[in-house]
Design a protein around this motif. Structure first.
Motif, PDB file in Angstrom:
ATOM      1  N   MET A  20       0.698  -1.198  -0.052  1.00 40.90           N
ATOM      2  CA  MET A  20      -0.258  -0.491  -0.056  1.00 40.90           C
ATOM      3  C   MET A  20       0.570   1.284   0.538  1.00 40.90           C
ATOM      4  O   MET A  20       2.379   0.999   0.869  1.00 40.90           O
ATOM      5  N   LYS A  78      -2.475  10.070  -0.730  1.00 44.08           N
ATOM      6  CA  LYS A  78      -2.179   8.498  -0.597  1.00 44.08           C
ATOM      7  C   LYS A  78      -1.702   8.418  -2.343  1.00 44.08           C
ATOM      8  O   LYS A  78      -1.892   8.455  -3.218  1.00 44.08           O
ATOM      9  N   ASP A  84       0.208   2.543  -4.548  1.00 45.97           N
ATOM     10  CA  ASP A  84      -0.073   1.249  -4.927  1.00 45.97           C
ATOM     11  C   ASP A  84       1.633   0.429  -5.524  1.00 45.97           C
ATOM     12  O   ASP A  84       1.150   0.974  -6.684  1.00 45.97           O
TER      13      ASP A  84
END
Length: 155
Positions: free
Chosen positions: A74, A89, A92
């Motif tokens: 992740m 974020k 990934d």
């Protein structure tokens, strides 16, 4: 698995077709870990499976593969430095740890970084010498108030 759409065969179309997958692999050197000479690490496309990696290496690059293990990692979640209330974020990643067949050894290619550094140094020297020549030509033209400006700009 490919996401490309190819038209159906119609009379008169060429019959030889090559279907290329949308897969990619990036060779990675994990410097923190000592790895045996028959193991190689890759960052791979998220859609690839173990079997895709094995077929990719065996059929395209003719590398004998014994085992493939994959790992999904992740991306990190961190605060946005520009907007205090939001989080960002990172994407990934998927790793493939490939074990080559017994008797095969893998060595990372030499990237010739020294030659690039030498070329950079010589180019810096050339830039400095051209700057000095420009200054000499500007001072030789006799302009003392506006050096470096062509004479046709003056009034």
């Amino acid at each position: 698995m490919s996401t490309r759409w190819y038209p159906l065969y119609k009379r008169g179309n060429p019959q030889l077709r090559v279907f290329m997958p949308n897969f990619w692999m990036k060779l990675v050197n994990l410097e923190k870990i000592t790895v045996p000479s028959n193991k190689v690490n890759f960052i791979i496309s998220r859609e690839m499976t173990k079997y895709d990696v094995k077929n990719y290496l065996e059929q395209i690059y003719k590398v004998p593969v014994l085992d493939v293990r994959t790992l999904n990692q992740m991306g990190k979640v961190r605060p946005n430095p520009f907007n205090k209330g939001q989080l960002i974020k990172d994407p990934d990643t998927r790793f493939a740890f490939v074990t080559l067949a017994p008797g095969t050894k893998f060595e990372f290619p030499d990237l010739k970084i020294d030659k690039q550094n030498e070329q950079m140094e010589t180019s810096n020297e050339e830039v400095e010498s051209s700057k000095q020549e420009f200054k000499k030509s500007v001072h030789a033209s006799g302009q003392k108030y506006r050096p470096g400006v062509p004479t046709f700009f003056g009034l």
